[in-house]
Design a protein around this motif. Structure first.
Motif: not given
Length: 255
Positions: A46-58
């Motif tokens: 069910e996963v073809r691509v992964v996006v990595l990000t961080g929580a919050g705005e800073r």
């Protein structure tokens, strides 16, 4: 509560470093969670691509929590720790980093581990370890010099000072800048575009790009031809040819 969150929808897995009060600094527990998520993504059809990000705005991630480094009784146990940058390199699926703020130390190395790097206009990037008496250990010298050139990498690694999103874009560290509230939506649009392509070919493209850094030109040419042949033998390649002849959208199944 510190955590690394995983959300899967529309063939895209979003991994969020969720410790915004500490600028998403990584703990050993978060590293273990990231390893678990990466392995789950590798195993999931069910996963073809992964996006990595961080929580919050800073912050995207400011690397390891320096206070946690004293938990290691000696340098050898520190050397053999579960490393979050190594975890990302285990990922077989295409990886997009959506850098939403500070990407410092291990956070910069995580960014460099991604196949595609996008960032907000308010993001910044640094390899600040030299200010604390050491150097990065997550492959920063190799990855950064290949990304922005040896001289620019030396400036970052030898001063430890941060560069702006605009400078990072000019040097080629990131591919595109977005307004902060448009970053994750933009990353997801790109992720879904890649996810609509043949998944075996996408994973093979990732292998090909990584191998090209480590091979001579002639070896890279030959390796690419073999990868093309493997892809050509898949059901998806046959479907792609049929869809082209029938003037319709291809329906790729990852086989």
């Amino acid at each position: 509560m510190e955590s690394v969150d995983l959300d899967i929808r529309d063939w895209v897995a979003t991994i969020t470093l969720n410790r915004p009060a500490k600028h998403n600094a990584m703990t050993p527990e978060m590293s273990a969670q990231l390893v678990s998520h990466v392995l789950a993504c590798n195993d999931s059809a069910e996963v073809r691509v992964v996006v990595l990000t961080g929580a919050g705005e800073r912050a995207f991630c400011v690397g390891s929590d320096v206070k946690d480094l004293d938990r290691y009784p000696e340098p050898w146990s520190f050397r053999n720790r579960t490393d979050y940058v190594d975890a990302l390199r285990l990922l077989r699926k295409p990886l997009i980093a959506a850098v939403n703020g500070m990407a410092f130390g291990g956070g910069l190395e995580m960014t460099l581990a991604a196949d595609i790097r996008l960032a907000s206009t308010t993001s910044s990037f640094a390899a600040p370890e030299i200010k604390l008496g050491w150097v990065g250990g997550g492959g920063v010298a190799h990855a950064l010099s290949h990304s922005i050139g040896a001289s620019n990498a030396a400036i970052m690694i030898m001063t430890g000072d941060a560069v702006t999103a605009q400078q990072a874009s000019q040097w080629g560290l990131v591919s595109e800048l977005f307004a902060p509230d448009h970053l994750l939506p933009g990353a997801l649009v790109l992720a879904r575009t890649i996810a609509s392509r043949a998944p075996i070919a996408a994973e093979t493209a990732k292998l090909n790009l990584r191998a090209a850094f480590n091979m001579t030109r002639d070896m890279a040419f030959a390796y690419e031809r073999e990868l093309q042949t493997i892809c050509f033998a898949t059901h998806d390649a046959a479907e792609g040819r049929a869809a082209f002849k029938e003037k319709r959208a291809a329906k790729f199944e990852g086989r």
